[in-house]
Design an enzyme around this catalytic site. Structure first.
Site, PDB file in Angstrom:
ATOM      1  N   CYS A   1      33.858  41.826  40.994  1.00 24.25           N
ATOM      2  CA  CYS A   1      33.088  41.436  42.173  1.00 24.25           C
ATOM      3  C   CYS A   1      33.956  40.473  42.976  1.00 24.25           C
ATOM      4  O   CYS A   1      34.992  40.040  42.511  1.00 24.25           O
ATOM      5  CB  CYS A   1      31.819  40.678  41.773  1.00 24.25           C
ATOM      6  SG  CYS A   1      30.752  41.585  40.663  1.00 24.25           S
TER       7      CYS A   1
ATOM      8  N   ARG B   1      36.640  44.713  46.280  1.00 25.83           N
ATOM      9  CA  ARG B   1      36.387  44.328  44.886  1.00 25.83           C
ATOM     10  C   ARG B   1      35.012  44.794  44.402  1.00 25.83           C
ATOM     11  O   ARG B   1      34.687  44.675  43.215  1.00 25.83           O
ATOM     12  CB  ARG B   1      36.455  42.800  44.730  1.00 25.83           C
ATOM     13  CG  ARG B   1      37.811  42.217  45.075  1.00 25.83           C
ATOM     14  CD  ARG B   1      37.794  40.714  44.885  1.00 25.83           C
ATOM     15  NE  ARG B   1      37.550  40.373  43.497  1.00 25.83           N
ATOM     16  CZ  ARG B   1      38.477  40.266  42.570  1.00 25.83           C
ATOM     17  NH1 ARG B   1      39.742  40.492  42.884  1.00 25.83           N
ATOM     18  NH2 ARG B   1      38.174  39.955  41.328  1.00 25.83           N
TER      19      ARG B   1
ATOM     20  N   ASN C   1      31.825  36.321  39.143  1.00 27.48           N
ATOM     21  CA  ASN C   1      32.597  37.545  38.892  1.00 27.48           C
ATOM     22  C   ASN C   1      33.045  37.500  37.446  1.00 27.48           C
ATOM     23  O   ASN C   1      33.720  36.545  37.046  1.00 27.48           O
ATOM     24  CB  ASN C   1      33.820  37.590  39.829  1.00 27.48           C
ATOM     25  CG  ASN C   1      34.823  38.642  39.409  1.00 27.48           C
ATOM     26  OD1 ASN C   1      34.447  39.698  38.896  1.00 27.48           O
ATOM     27  ND2 ASN C   1      36.094  38.370  39.598  1.00 27.48           N
TER      28      ASN C   1
END
Ligand code: M6R
Length: 609
Positions: free
Chosen positions: A2, A28, A101
């Site tokens: 992410c 991403r 992330n």
């Protein structure tokens, strides 16, 4: 994978800055997006599933007030793409917002503990535990600083994370932390940023500070403070000036996405070792029960299936049938039935041939299992059980990181099945599991030590008109994959065979200087592959060998060789042995002046039959 971003500015609204930064991070992940800001000691949030432009059109992300905020663009890992699962996530009191992330491995235990303490969870994500843990730290110590509450929290986390946190209790700070997921700071004139990578803030500032694993950072308008998570000690690190062009920035300084993705493999492989046990066990149970198992896929994913058929057979004594998806209906469409199990492997989860095979099998009541990289893809919707391989988006048309991740997941399934069936001893299991854990570092070492060597080999053979790729046993799959990479991006005709088969026909092509790439792990096939090398040499072939470090026997026979670390068991060997072949194809393409990211006539996802 992410993208996260945080920004704190002296003047003006930060929301449009976050929005633009997320656009630059969209590569991403792009299934959901969200932003949180603080204004007047109150938290404001907008989030939804969908691409950034779609979500912005509905919610007007730029209208969030305040000069401090965080944002996230998502590539779902835990929990399907939905408004509830989109980041930022908040605590029960609605005072703390977090973007993340990575993968929190121990989230299930932490969630249970927190629920027992009365916390109410809204999402199905692993991330949400972080917001509640921070809230819990505040509950235990109401005067705690946000940075210390986050510090206390991250010390409890197992897994990978880059996080950014804001709290209306301390409205002038962003706290971020990193372990195994990227995090960088951008130092602007009257603003500070934190992000998953440099392109996010590059149009705003080229002054960056790279944050390392195990570090926590507090950002405020006064500046930034880096501390070590382990002992809270202060770290001093000077900023770097980044001189990338905007195009280089998107690829993080790599000339092509393919090279970037080859280099991402150690991180992706680490992610595959963090899959939820529950899904691996469930799929193992289905495989164990099956009367017949077809491994169905196209292209590179088919090569992963081919390798997997050796893994299942050697470790778990399970015979499986790897089938090219476009052939499945013709070959097995009439015989597949309620007792058949199809394990469909597809990076995109949208490949038309694979889905057609799956649908034909479903109509005959077969059990469908899926391995894919894309949450919410069609394959996930038609599978009884599916596993997400956690490679993050792959932009280059040539599959690289998704191939090695598939291999790692399939090896884990084969190992579990072997254990379930009592086919390997605990010692063997421990040994193989330990080796699997070493694979990410081994791959990192190959890239680090061999890239220049492979580049030189590519230069030397740049004008070769045709290549042979030969391997035995599981390395046959590696040979096929090496051939496919070379054909698809360097446009060099290439032939691959199980080495033993070459003398049944293909050897007639060989003449003086004909380049033959041999995949030579030091496994049970080593002795025979030396015989095959001799056969080729006797006919004037030029030998390029992928060997284990210190394999003097093959070194003497080869014109060129590329070494990979020794001691990788044969069932795992395609992962390290394919790396030099990916690099070879990449550098051959570059040598020939082709763009490896967009090979002609090909698409990343082939949605036509
Ligand atoms: O998304 P999938 O894994 O189903 O895609 C299958 C093939 O189209 C894909 O592997 C293709 O062969 C790649 N371009 C190989 O690099």
């Amino acid at each position: 994978m992410c993208g996260i971003f945080g920004g704190i500015m002296k003047d003006g609204n930060v929301a449009p800055i976050i929005h633009q930064a997320l656009k630059r991070l969209e590569y991403r992940g792009y299934d959901s997006v969200g932003e949180a800001t603080i204004y007047g000691e109150k938290l404001y949030i907008k989030k939804d599933c969908g691409k950034i432009d779609e979500v912005h059109k509905i919610h007007n992300l730029d209208s969030l007030p305040g000069n401090i905020g965080i944002g996230h663009t998502r590539w779902a890992t835990h929990g399907a793409p939905s408004e509830i699962n989109a980041h930022p996530h908040i605590d029960c009191g609605g005072q703390i917002a977090i973007v993340h992330n990575g993968i929190i491995e121990n989230f299930a235990e932490l969630k249970l503990e927190l629920e027992n303490k009365g916390h109410i969870f809204k999402s199905r994500t692993d991330t949400e535990v972080i917001a509640h843990l921070i809230e819990e730290a505040y509950k235990n110590n109401p005067s705690i600083r946000l940075a210390d509450a986050v510090l206390e929290t991250v010390r409890k986390l197992e897994g990978s994370y880059a996080i950014a946190v804001i709290s209306s209790r301390e409205p002038n700070k962003i706290v971020c932390a990193r372990n195994e997921s990227p995090l960088v700071l951008g130092l602007g004139e009257n603003a500070l940023y934190c992000a998953s990578d440099i392109p996010a803030f590059l149009p705003l500032t080229n002054k960056a500070v790279i944050i390392e694993d195990g570090e926590l950072v507090t950002l405020s308008l006064e500046g930034y403070e880096i501390r070590k998570i382990a002992d809270s000690s202060i770290v001093t690190r000077a900023p770097k000036i980044i001189d990338w062009t905007p195009e280089m920035a998107v690829k993080q300084g790599y000339p092509h996405f393919m090279l970037k993705e080859i280099h991402e493999q150690p991180a992706c492989l680490r992610n595959t070792l963090r899959l939820q046990e529950h899904y691996l066990d469930l799929m193992t149970t289905f495989l164990d029960r099956a009367r017949e198992v077809f491994l169905v896929a196209c292209g590179t994913s088919y090569h992963a299936c081919l390798a997997a058929s050796y893994m299942f057979s050697k470790l778990a004594f399970l015979a499986t049938y790897p089938v090219i998806a476009s052939e499945f209906i013709e070959q097995h469409g009439k015989s597949v039935n309620i007792e058949s199990t199809i394990l469909a492997v597809s990076q995109s989860g949208e490949t038309a041939d694979t889905l057609a095979a799956v649908n034909a099998a479903r109509q005959r009541a077969a059990t469908i299992l899926g391995l894919t990289n894309v949450v919410g893809s069609t394959l996930t919707r038609v599978s009884r059980v599916y596993i997400i391989q956690q490679s993050g988006p792959e932009i280059g048309v040539a599959a690289t990181k998704t191939f090695t991740s598939q291999l790692s997941v399939l090896a884990q399934l084969a190992l579990r099945l072997a254990k379930k069936r009592g086919k390997i001893s605990q010692d063997e299991m421990d040994f193989l599991e330990a080796k699997l854990k070493q694979i990410p570092d081994i791959v990192a070492k190959i890239i680090e030590k061999q890239e220049e060597n492979v580049k030189a080999v590519a230069k030397k053979y740049r004008d070769a008109k045709v290549f042979f790729f030969l391997g035995r046993g599981i390395s046959t799959a590696t040979a096929y994959e090496g051939r496919l990479k070379l054909i698809e991006i360097a446009y060099v005709p290439a032939i691959a065979f199980p080495a033993g088969e070459s003398k049944h026909g293909p050897i007639s092509l060989v003449e003086q200087g004909f380049p033959v790439v041999f995949i030579c792990p030091k496994d049970e096939t080593h002795r025979t592959i030396i015989g095959n090398i001799m056969e080729m040499k006797a006919r004037g072939a030029t030998i390029i060998a992928i060997i284990e470090e210190g394999d003097e026997e093959v070194k003497k026979l080869a014109d060129d060789y590329i070494e990979v670390p020794k001691g990788v068991p044969d069932v795992l060997s395609p992962i390290p042995f394919v790396i030099p072949l990916q690099l070879l194809a990449y550098y051959m393409a570059v040598e020939k002046g082709h763009n490896p990211d967009v090979p002609k006539n090909l698409a990343k996802s082939v949605t036509v039959k």
